[in-house]
Design a protein around this motif. Structure first.
Motif, short mmCIF file in Angstrom:
data_model
loop_
_atom_site.label_atom_id
_atom_site.label_comp_id
_atom_site.label_asym_id
_atom_site.label_seq_id
_atom_site.Cartn_x
_atom_site.Cartn_y
_atom_site.Cartn_z
N CYS A 184 0.85 -1.19 0.00
CA CYS A 184 0.00 0.00 0.00
C CYS A 184 0.88 1.23 0.00
N ILE A 225 -2.80 -0.58 -6.89
CA ILE A 225 -2.17 -0.54 -5.57
C ILE A 225 -3.03 0.33 -4.64
N PRO A 226 -3.37 -0.15 -3.44
CA PRO A 226 -4.13 0.70 -2.52
C PRO A 226 -3.36 1.97 -2.16
N VAL A 227 -3.96 3.11 -2.41
CA VAL A 227 -3.35 4.40 -2.09
C VAL A 227 -4.33 5.16 -1.20
N ARG A 273 5.19 -5.34 -0.15
CA ARG A 273 4.37 -6.54 -0.02
C ARG A 273 5.19 -7.74 0.47
N VAL A 291 -1.73 -5.73 4.15
CA VAL A 291 -2.63 -4.68 4.63
C VAL A 291 -4.06 -4.96 4.22
N THR A 343 -7.58 -2.39 3.96
CA THR A 343 -8.03 -1.00 4.10
C THR A 343 -9.55 -0.93 4.00
N TYR A 403 -9.18 7.96 -0.70
CA TYR A 403 -9.39 6.51 -0.65
C TYR A 403 -10.00 6.06 -1.97
N ASP A 404 -9.51 4.95 -2.47
CA ASP A 404 -10.06 4.35 -3.70
C ASP A 404 -10.16 5.38 -4.83
N ILE A 437 -6.41 1.59 7.99
CA ILE A 437 -5.45 0.67 7.38
C ILE A 437 -4.98 -0.31 8.45
#
Length: 392
Positions: A43, A68-70, A96, A101, A103, A187-188, A199
């Protein structure tokens, strides 16, 4: 365009971090992305000035980082291992190879449901357990980013703490450069107001929570005799207009009331031997005072005395190193009033030297989160050590 500031660890790095001072949102996003290229991220978390074009910044981050989660938020000032910044973006990536993680977003805090939040976090925790690198209870922590103008932090943190027994939670309330108008959570691939992002992080790396302040209680007291708890407004101290009584106890005049003087003259709630700081956000036309944290009729507030911020913080970080070794990163949430204090006392260079030494990445907040607590004037965060096998 400012030169890219970035640093990555050695081969197979666990953490990368970077920042940009470009005022162009697309350029800033690209420079942040380039700075984080040393790892395959589980993340990415960033902290940015509210003045960026958020639509453009969000679009650029979504394009660069893909799936990728940001996550991120707007700030009252940014912190990187290169020092304190304003008008910038700073962030970090967790590899990773060393972290997993989960979220989640809690939207629309105006209609927040404790039961709904509890269930949402429990589901996220179950997903984390399915892919964990190490036993979740002993090897996980949670990070929170909350809209700093939502006035819902205490309610949200209480629900999160109930859902995460034994798992420490640290975080901060998003800011907007002391405008008190426009705070956001990312988010997203989009920015939200009135929301919270959570998170959950599992890792084999040693870590420890940091939480504390340098203030000491004085003798003078203020009793809240009239307040609106829902809006965090105090109308009266000691049955007198709040601003006038605050000025009296602090030894300042009404026309001196300002963000600087609120930072230099904090108050606290005392519970046993512990003090929980309650900072004033602003003075209102009717001489009432709006606070950053929970306040209510009947609360007794103590005048606090400023201590040695730099020395206390250095000692605190030395204890962290003794506990987990040299940190790979310290994810830090530092109250905006502490930043104002160090600037007012010409201590900024000394604090920045500590940020660099301990690899601190984070932001100046409108409130700090530690488990179920929402407080002010603290440095709160989590330090992650470099080595899986550091002796604990």
């Amino acid at each position: 365009m400012m030169a890219l500031e970035s640093q990555t660890m050695a081969e197979h790095a666990a953490v990368a971090y970077g920042s940009s001072e470009s005022q162009d949102a697309a350029v800033a996003a690209t420079e942040l992305f380039d700075g984080l290229s040393g790892v395959e991220p589980a993340c990415v978390i960033f902290f940015c000035c509210v003045d960026y074009n958020r639509e453009e910044l969000g679009r650029a981050l979504a394009t660069l980082f893909g799936d990728i989660p940001v996550l991120g938020c707007t700030t009252a000032g940014e912190i990187s291992p290169f020092g304190m910044r304003s008008g910038s973006i700073a962030g970090f990536a967790l590899s990773r190879d060393h972290f997993v993680v989960e979220t989640t977003l809690l939207p629309n805090l105006a209609s927040f449901s404790e039961r709904g939040a509890f269930d949402t976090i429990k589901q996220s925790l179950e997903r984390l357990e399915d892919k964990a690198l190490a036993p979740v209870g002993e090897n996980s922590f949670a990070l929170s980013l909350l809209d700093g103008l939502s006035v819902q932090e205490e309610l949200v943190l209480s629900a999160l703490n109930d859902a995460l027994p034994g798992i420490p939670l640290v975080g901060g309330s998003a800011g907007d450069n002391l405008h008190f108008r426009d705070t956001h959570i990312y988010y997203d691939k989009q920015f939200f107001s009135n929301a919270a992002a959570i998170i959950l992080v599992n890792t084999r790396r040693p870590f420890t929570v940091i939480h504390g302040h340098h203030l000491t209680p004085g003798e003078e007291k203020l009793v809240v005799t009239k307040a609106d708890a829902a809006k965090r407004i105090v109308y009266e101290f000691n049955a007198e207009p709040a601003a006038l009584e605050y000025c009296r106890i602090m030894g300042i005049s009404l026309d001196e009331l300002s963000t600087r003087n609120f930072a230099m003259h904090p108050l606290s709630v005392q519970v046993g031997d512990n003090t929980f700081v309650r900072s004033v956000q602003q003075v209102n036309d009717d001489l009432s005072l709006t606070f950053f944290c929970a306040i209510d009729t009947g609360i007794v507030l103590t005048k606090m005395k400023n201590g040695r911020l730099i020395e206390e913080f250095d000692q605190r970080m030395r204890r962290v190193v003794a506990e987990v070794g040299d940190p790979d990163i310290v994810i830090g949430y530092d109250c905006i009033h502490r930043r104002i204090e160090v600037e007012d006392t010409d201590s900024s260079e000394a604090l920045e030297a500590l940020y660099r030494r301990y690899k601190i990445v984070g932001f100046n907040t409108y409130g700090e989160h530690c488990d179920a607590m929402h407080v002010n004037h603290t440095f709160t965060g989590v330090a992650i050590g470099k080595y899986d096998d550091f002796p604990l």
